[in-house]
Design a protein around this motif. Structure first.
Motif, PDB file in Angstrom:
ATOM      1  N   CYS A   1      10.125 -20.020  29.839  1.00 24.14           N
ATOM      2  CA  CYS A   1      11.034 -18.878  29.779  1.00 24.14           C
ATOM      3  C   CYS A   1      11.193 -18.242  31.160  1.00 24.14           C
ATOM      4  O   CYS A   1      10.214 -18.066  31.884  1.00 24.14           O
ATOM      5  CB  CYS A   1      10.498 -17.852  28.779  1.00 24.14           C
ATOM      6  SG  CYS A   1      11.447 -16.340  28.747  1.00 24.14           S
TER       7      CYS A   1
ATOM      8  N   LYS B   1      11.853 -15.275  31.820  1.00 22.13           N
ATOM      9  CA  LYS B   1      11.453 -13.875  31.875  1.00 22.13           C
ATOM     10  C   LYS B   1       9.948 -13.709  31.721  1.00 22.13           C
ATOM     11  O   LYS B   1       9.300 -13.096  32.556  1.00 22.13           O
ATOM     12  CB  LYS B   1      12.180 -13.098  30.772  1.00 22.13           C
ATOM     13  CG  LYS B   1      12.230 -11.602  31.011  1.00 22.13           C
ATOM     14  CD  LYS B   1      13.228 -11.000  30.053  1.00 22.13           C
ATOM     15  CE  LYS B   1      13.244  -9.480  30.140  1.00 22.13           C
ATOM     16  NZ  LYS B   1      14.162  -8.927  29.139  1.00 22.13           N
ATOM     17  N   CYS B   2       9.365 -14.308  30.660  1.00 19.39           N
ATOM     18  CA  CYS B   2       7.941 -14.108  30.416  1.00 19.39           C
ATOM     19  C   CYS B   2       7.110 -15.313  30.857  1.00 19.39           C
ATOM     20  O   CYS B   2       5.891 -15.268  30.814  1.00 19.39           O
ATOM     21  CB  CYS B   2       7.688 -13.789  28.941  1.00 19.39           C
ATOM     22  SG  CYS B   2       8.090 -15.162  27.841  1.00 19.39           S
TER      23      CYS B   2
ATOM     24  N   CYS C   1      13.281 -17.325  25.898  1.00 15.95           N
ATOM     25  CA  CYS C   1      12.696 -17.574  24.584  1.00 15.95           C
ATOM     26  C   CYS C   1      13.230 -16.537  23.595  1.00 15.95           C
ATOM     27  O   CYS C   1      13.932 -15.602  23.966  1.00 15.95           O
ATOM     28  CB  CYS C   1      11.174 -17.533  24.668  1.00 15.95           C
ATOM     29  SG  CYS C   1      10.517 -15.904  24.992  1.00 15.95           S
TER      30      CYS C   1
END
Ligand SMILES: [Zn+2]
Length: 116
Positions: A47, A49-50, A81
């Protein structure tokens, strides 16, 4: 108005009728052809972002950068995600077919072997 214009107009009308018939056929065909044309199937990956490994979907997001006073516009593709997915896209999400547990397990196995 010339003769050419009249002929052009009637030809256009014929094409419009043909197109309408085609789109009716496409609509009838849709249920069987939809799967083949589905571009938004989730894929295993990291992902953006995370940074967790998860089933990801691609999201286009418009980005505006200002460099030295000049603005540039671009579309950035982000792979997010489920948790990080923009919530405003929920209607689009509903159109994406859900993977069965078996499909998810297969994807996880492939990802571990480094096939994806
Ligand atoms: Zn995430």
């Amino acid at each position: 108005m010339s003769l050419f214009d009249n002929r052009f107009a009637s030809k256009n009308a014929a094409q419009a009728r043909a197109w309408a018939m085609n789109s009716e056929e496409r609509a009838r065909d849709n249920s069987s052809s939809q799967r083949r044309h589905e571009p938004a199937a989730p894929k295993m990956g990291i992902c953006d972002k995370c940074h967790k490994e998860a089933l990801l979907r691609s999201y286009r997001s418009r980005q505006t950068d200002v460099v030295d006073g000049a603005a540039s516009f671009g579309v950035v593709i982000k792979h997010l995600c489920e948790d990080c997915a923009p919530k405003s896209r929920r209607e689009k999400d509903a159109e994406v077919p859900q993977l069965s547990n078996k499909q998810v397990k297969n994807l996880m196995r492939s990802a571990k072997k480094g096939l994806l």
